[in-house]
Motif scaffolding. Structure first.
Motif, mmCIF file in Angstrom:
data_model
loop_
_atom_site.group_PDB
_atom_site.id
_atom_site.type_symbol
_atom_site.label_atom_id
_atom_site.label_comp_id
_atom_site.label_asym_id
_atom_site.label_seq_id
_atom_site.Cartn_x
_atom_site.Cartn_y
_atom_site.Cartn_z
ATOM 1 N N TYR B 145 0.833 -1.211 0.000
ATOM 2 C CA TYR B 145 0.000 0.000 0.000
ATOM 3 C C TYR B 145 0.866 1.259 0.000
ATOM 4 O O TYR B 145 0.635 2.190 -0.766
ATOM 5 N N GLY B 146 1.897 1.252 0.844
ATOM 6 C CA GLY B 146 2.764 2.420 0.950
ATOM 7 C C GLY B 146 3.537 2.662 -0.338
ATOM 8 O O GLY B 146 3.717 3.803 -0.765
ATOM 9 N N GLY B 172 -3.806 5.783 6.529
ATOM 10 C CA GLY B 172 -3.521 4.394 6.194
ATOM 11 C C GLY B 172 -2.037 4.082 6.086
ATOM 12 O O GLY B 172 -1.663 2.929 5.917
ATOM 13 N N LEU B 173 -1.191 5.092 6.172
ATOM 14 C CA LEU B 173 0.244 4.841 6.114
ATOM 15 C C LEU B 173 0.787 4.671 7.527
ATOM 16 O O LEU B 173 0.332 5.334 8.448
ATOM 17 N N ASP B 174 1.793 3.804 7.666
ATOM 18 C CA ASP B 174 2.375 3.728 8.996
ATOM 19 C C ASP B 174 3.247 4.961 9.216
ATOM 20 O O ASP B 174 3.545 5.710 8.288
ATOM 21 N N PRO B 175 3.623 5.225 10.477
ATOM 22 C CA PRO B 175 4.228 6.518 10.797
ATOM 23 C C PRO B 175 5.452 6.866 9.950
ATOM 24 O O PRO B 175 5.604 8.012 9.529
ATOM 25 N N GLN B 176 6.288 5.890 9.668
ATOM 26 C CA GLN B 176 7.489 6.206 8.888
ATOM 27 C C GLN B 176 7.143 6.571 7.455
ATOM 28 O O GLN B 176 7.662 7.542 6.907
ATOM 29 N N MET B 177 6.249 5.802 6.858
ATOM 30 C CA MET B 177 5.849 6.119 5.486
ATOM 31 C C MET B 177 5.167 7.474 5.435
ATOM 32 O O MET B 177 5.323 8.221 4.467
#
Lengths: 378, 381
Positions: B145-146, B172-177
Motif C-alpha cells: 500500500y505504501g 492508512g500509512l504507517d508513521p514512517q511512510m
C-alpha cells in the motif's frame, strides 16, 4: 484481576505455502480488561492476527486458546467465538452487508438468533452512541467514508461482544469523531469488554493503552509497557514506528532539566504538570449524571459555578447538553485537568459509568505533582 | 494583483441538481508558494473543493481563478488545469491506471501529448523523487500500500504541477511512510510548488502548515494563520476539530508563567526549548551537509571532520547517496527536527541534506535563534 482471554502458542500462518508466513511463530497472551494496543508497520501482520483471533484464519502450526481451550473451528464453535469477539475492520466497506444503515447494524445480532425487540433496542442504542441515528433509514451508499465507519462500529457495538477488536478505528475520521471512538472504547472497557486497538496514530494510542504488542515482519517484537519499548529508538525505527511526541519531549526536557524521565507523562495534562510545576492546582467539580437529568443539572449547577469552564465526557451527556455552551466537548477530561494544572476550577459533566475512569486519571496526574481535587457536586 | 494562486468566488456546487450544496457560495484563496492546510470534519466539502480547484468539477455558479484568470472548462482548458494542479487522492488504488509502475507514472504526461523523450525524463525524475527507481518495471499488483502511494505520488509529480493537492496523504500509512510522504511534499515545496493538504491529523497539520483554511457546512469559515482560529473554541467545536496538543500545552505553560504565550511553538523541539531550564549558551552545532545523489558521504564527513556525530537525513538526493553506503543513520525520519533536538541536548549533529532543502533545514533553527531561546550554530557544509 487479570484473566487470560487468548493465548497464542507458536502460531504460524501463511496465506499459501509458496509465500513467507504472515505470522511466523507468534506467542502472545491477551489479558481480559486491559487496554491493548497492537502496533506495527503496514504488513507486519496485525490484521492477520485479528483474523486469527476470530477463527477466520486457522494457523498451519501452533494453536490459539480462547478462555483456556483451543478454538473450535466447527460452524457452531465459530459462531460462539464470533458472538464473543467483534471486529471493526479498517475499511468499513468490507463489513457492510445490507443496504440500509439500521438493517446493517441489526445484521450481526439477528444472525446470533437474538429476538427482534432486543435487536431493535440494541440497534437504537448503537446508532445513538455513534451519533448516526438520523441516518438510520438511509442507504449506506449515500454515506461518506467517515459515516460508514461509524456504521461499522455501531454494528460491532450491537453485538455486545466480550472482546472488541478495532483495526484502525480512527483512520479517516475527523478529530472529534476520533475522540468519540476513544471514549466509546473506554466505555466498553468499563462495561467489562476487553478492547484491542491497532492504529498508526502513535500519539493517540500512547495515551490510551495499558499494554502494547508490537509486531514486526511476522514476529512478535515486544509485548508490555510502551515506555520500555520506546526507550530503544533503533528498535522502534526497525519496527517501522516512531516515538510518540509526548514521550520524545519528556525525554528531551527531562534530560536538559536534570530530571528523571520517569514518571512518563502520557497526556497533555500530565506533561504540563510535570514541567509546569504548578504551585496551586484547581478543582475539577465532577457531575456524573444520567442523560435524562443532564440538562437540568447543568442549569442548576452552573448557577452556582457561573463563569467556570465546563466539559462533557461520554456520548449520552454530550448529546443531552448539545444546546449548552460547553467549552470542552471532546477530550474533556484532559482539557479540564489541564485547566486544573493552570490553577483554574472547572466543571466536568459525564456519563456515570466514567466515574472510575475520571478518578483513575486524576490519580495518575497526582504522580506528576499535580494533586488536583476532584469533588463531586451534590 | 494578489499573492493568491488559486481563488474561488462564491462557488456553489452539488453533485445532482436537487442534491444538497456541497459547496455553498464558497470564497477561498490559496497563497502562492506556501503550504496551506484545508481542515474540516467528514463531509465538510474538502474533497469536492479539490475537484473544483483542478477543473474536474465545474461549479454550478461562481468563479474559480487560477493565476487571476477565470478557469476555462474547454477540453484543452481542463487538460491544462489538471497538469497545473495535481491531486494525490487518499486511496492510491483509485489512481492506478496501468499494470506496471513505469506505465502508470507515464500515463499523465502521455495524456499531455508530450514528446516521448520528455515523458521518459519525467518518469525517471519522478520515480527518483519518491525513491522508487528500483521498482520501475515492477507490476503494481505486487507493491504494498505504501509503495503504491509513492507510485501515485510519482504519477502526480510527473505532471510537474505548479500546485500539489494532497487529500489525506498520511491516512492508512504507517508513521514512517507518513513522514516520507510529507518529506517529498516538503521537497516539492522547496522547489516552488504550492502545496495544499487536507488531513485529520491535527498535530501534523499544526507543525506543517503556513496557513489554514477551515471548511464548515459548505463554506470557508476561517482563513489565515492557525492561532486566531484555535483561540475561538466555539468555532473550533463547530468545525468538528480539536486544538493541537502543542498549542494547548503552550497555553497552559504560559498561564503558569513558565513561558510567554508567543511566539507559538509548532513542533516538539520548539515547545521543549520554551519550557526547559537550560541556560542558553551550551547548545550543540548543527552541521547541514549538502549531499548530491552521487556524493560519497563517508569520505565527505571524514574530510570535514564530522565523523561520529549523530546523523539525520533530509531529502531525496541525500537518501539516494546514503543508500549507496553501508553507513547507519540515526534519524531516517524528521531529520531537521531530530538534529535540532540533539543540539538542544548539547550535542553536535549532522544533517545530510538535499541541496534544494538546505534553506528549509537551516530555517528550522530560526525559532530558537530568532526568539532569544539561545543560539544553535548552523554550519552549512
Amino acid at each position: 484481576m487479570m484473566t487470560e482471554l487468548f493465548r497464542l502458542e507458536d502460531v504460524t500462518f501463511a496465506h499459501n505455502p509458496n509465500v513467507p508466513p504472515v505470522m511466523d511463530g507468534f506467542s502472545l497472551t491477551i489479558e481480559g480488561g486491559r487496554r491493548t494496543a497492537v502496533l506495527g508497520a503496514n504488513g507486519a501482520g496485525k490484521t492477520t492476527l485479528f483474523y486469527t483471533l476470530t477463527g477466520v484464519h486457522r494457523p498451519q502450526k501452533g494453536q490459539v486458546l480462547y478462555n483456556g481451550s483451543p478454538i473450535d473451528y466447527t460452524r457452531e464453535g465459530l459462531r460462539d467465538l464470533r458472538s464473543d469477539v467483534a471486529v471493526v475492520l479498517q475499511n468499513p466497506d468490507e463489513q457492510i452487508f445490507c443496504s440500509l444503515v439500521e438493517e446493517d447494524v441489526a445484521f450481526g445480532p439477528l444472525n446470533l438468533g437474538i429476538d427482534r425487540d432486543e435487536v431493535e433496542a440494541r440497534v437504537e442504542k448503537a446508532l445513538r452512541d455513534m451519533r448516526i441515528s438520523e441516518y438510520a433509514r438511509r442507504p449506506l451508499q449515500q454515506l461518506s467514508g467517515g459515516q460508514r465507519k461509524r456504521v461499522a462500529i455501531a454494528g460491532a457495538l450491537a453485538m455486545q461482544p466480550k472482546i472488541m477488536i478495532m483495526d484502525e478505528p480512527t483512520a479517516g475520521l475527523d478529530p472529534q469523531a476520533s475522540m468519540e471512538v476513544m471514549e466509546l472504547a473506554e466505555k466498553l472497557r468499563l462495561n467489562g469488554v476487553t478492547v484491542l486497538i491497532s492504529t498508526h496514530d502513535i500519539d493517540l494510542v500512547y495515551r490510551w493503552a495499558d499494554v502494547s504488542d508490537v509486531l514486526n515482519k511476522g514476529k512478535i517484537e515486544f509485548t508490555g509497557d510502551a515506555d520500555e519499548f520506546y526507550s530503544d529508538p533503533e528498535r522502534v525505527y526497525d519496527c517501522g514506528l516512531l516515538i510518540p511526541s509526548v514521550y520524545g519531549m519528556n525525554k528531551d526536557v527531562s534530560a536538559v532539566n536534570g530530571m528523571d524521565a520517569s514518571p512518563y507523562p502520557h497526556s497533555c495534562s500530565e506533561f504540563t504538570a510535570k514541567f509546569g510545576r504548578p504551585s496551586e492546582v484547581g478543582t475539577v467539580y465532577c457531575v456524573p449524571v444520567e442523560e435524562a437529568e443532564a440538562a437540568d443539572r447543568y442549569d442548576s449547577v452552573m448557577k452556582d459555578m457561573r463563569g467556570m469552564c465546563t466539559g462533557v465526557y461520554g456520548p449520552d451527556v454530550r448529546y443531552a447538553l448539545r444546546e449548552r455552551d460547553v467549552e470542552f466537548r471532546f477530550d474533556a477530561v484532559d482539557a479540564c485537568f489541564l485547566k486544573a494544572v493552570e490553577g483554574k476550577d472547572t466543571v466536568l459533566f459525564y456519563d456515570p459509568i466514567y466515574d472510575v475512569s475520571v478518578k483513575e486519571q486524576a490519580k495518575r496526574l497526582g504522580a506528576f505533582g499535580a494533586d488536583i481535587r476532584t469533588e463531586a457536586v451534590r | 494583483m494578489s499573492d493568491s494562486l488559486l481563488r474561488t468566488e462564491k462557488v456553489t456546487f452539488s453533485y445532482s441538481r436537487k442534491g444538497a450544496k456541497v459547496l455553498d457560495e464558497m470564497d477561498i484563496d490559496i497563497p502562492v508558494g506556501k503550504k496551506t492546510a484545508i481542515l474540516g470534519s467528514n463531509g465538510a466539502g474538502k474533497s469536492t473543493l479539490f475537484s473544483v480547484l483542478n477543473a474536474l468539477n465545474k461549479p454550478a455558479s461562481g468563479k474559480v481563478y487560477y493565476k487571476d484568470a477565470p478557469m476555462s472548462y474547454s477540453h484543452s482548458g481542463k487538460i491544462r488545469m489538471r497538469s497545473e494542479v495535481s491531486i494525490l487522492f487518499q486511496n492510491p488504488n483509485e489512481m492506478m491506471f496501468k499494470p506496471y509502475v513505469e506505465q502508470d507514472v507515464a500515463y499523465g504526461p502521455e495524456n499531455m501529448k508530450l514528446p516521448k523523450e520528455e515523458v521518459e525524463e519525467r518518469v525517471q525524475e519522478a520515480l527518483f523523487a519518491v525513491g522508487m527507481e528500483a521498482y520501475r518495471k515492477s507490476p503494481i499488483m505486487k507493491l504494498s500500500y505504501g509503495q503504491r502511494k509513492r507510485v501515485t505520488l510519482a504519477g502526480v509529480l510527473a505532471m510537474r504541477p505548479s500546485v500539489l493537492i494532497m487529500d489525506e496523504p498520511t491516512a492508512g500509512l504507517d508513521p514512517q511512510m507518513a513522514y516520507e510522504v510529507m518529506e517529498i511534499a516538503e521537497q516539492l515545496n522547496s522547489s516552488g510548488v504550492t502545496v495544499i493538504m487536507s488531513s485529520h491529523d491535527t498535530d501534523l497539520v499544526y507543525s506543517w502548515a503556513d496557513e489554514i483554511r477551515v471548511l464548515n457546512s459548505s463554506k470557508c469559515v476561517y482563513s489565515g494563520i492557525p492561532e486566531p482560529f484555535y483561540e475561538d473554541y466555539q468555532l473550533v467545536q463547530k468545525a468538528g476539530l480539536l486544538m493541537p496538543s502543542v498549542y494547548r500545552m503552550n497555553r497552559t505553560f504560559a498561564n503558569l508563567g513558565k513561558c510567554e504565550l508567543e511566539p507559538y511553538p509548532h513542533t516538539q523541539s520548539q515547545l521543549s526549548v520554551k519550557i526547559s531550564d537550560r541556560c542558553a549558551t551550551d547548545f550543540g552545532v548543527m552541521n547541514v551537509v549538502k549531499v548530491d545523489k552521487d556524493t560519497d558521504i563517508p569520505a565527505l564527513l571524514a574530510s570535514e571532520g564530522l565523523e561520529g556525530l549523530p546523523i539525520g537525513i533530509y531529502g531525496m538526493s541525500a537518501r539516494t547517496a546514503r543508500n549507496k553506503t553501508e553507513m547507519s543513520v540515526d534519524f531516517m525520519y524528521n531529520g531537521p527536527e531530530n538534529c535540532i533536538r540533539k543540539c538542544l541536548s548539547g550535542e553536535d549533529s549532522v544533517l545530510l541534506c538535499d541541496p534544494i532543502m538546505v534553506d528549509k533545514a537551516v530555517s528550522s533553527a530560526d525559532f530558537i535563534n530568532g526568539n532569544g531561546y539561545g543560539k544553535i550554530d548552523v554550519r552549512t557544509v
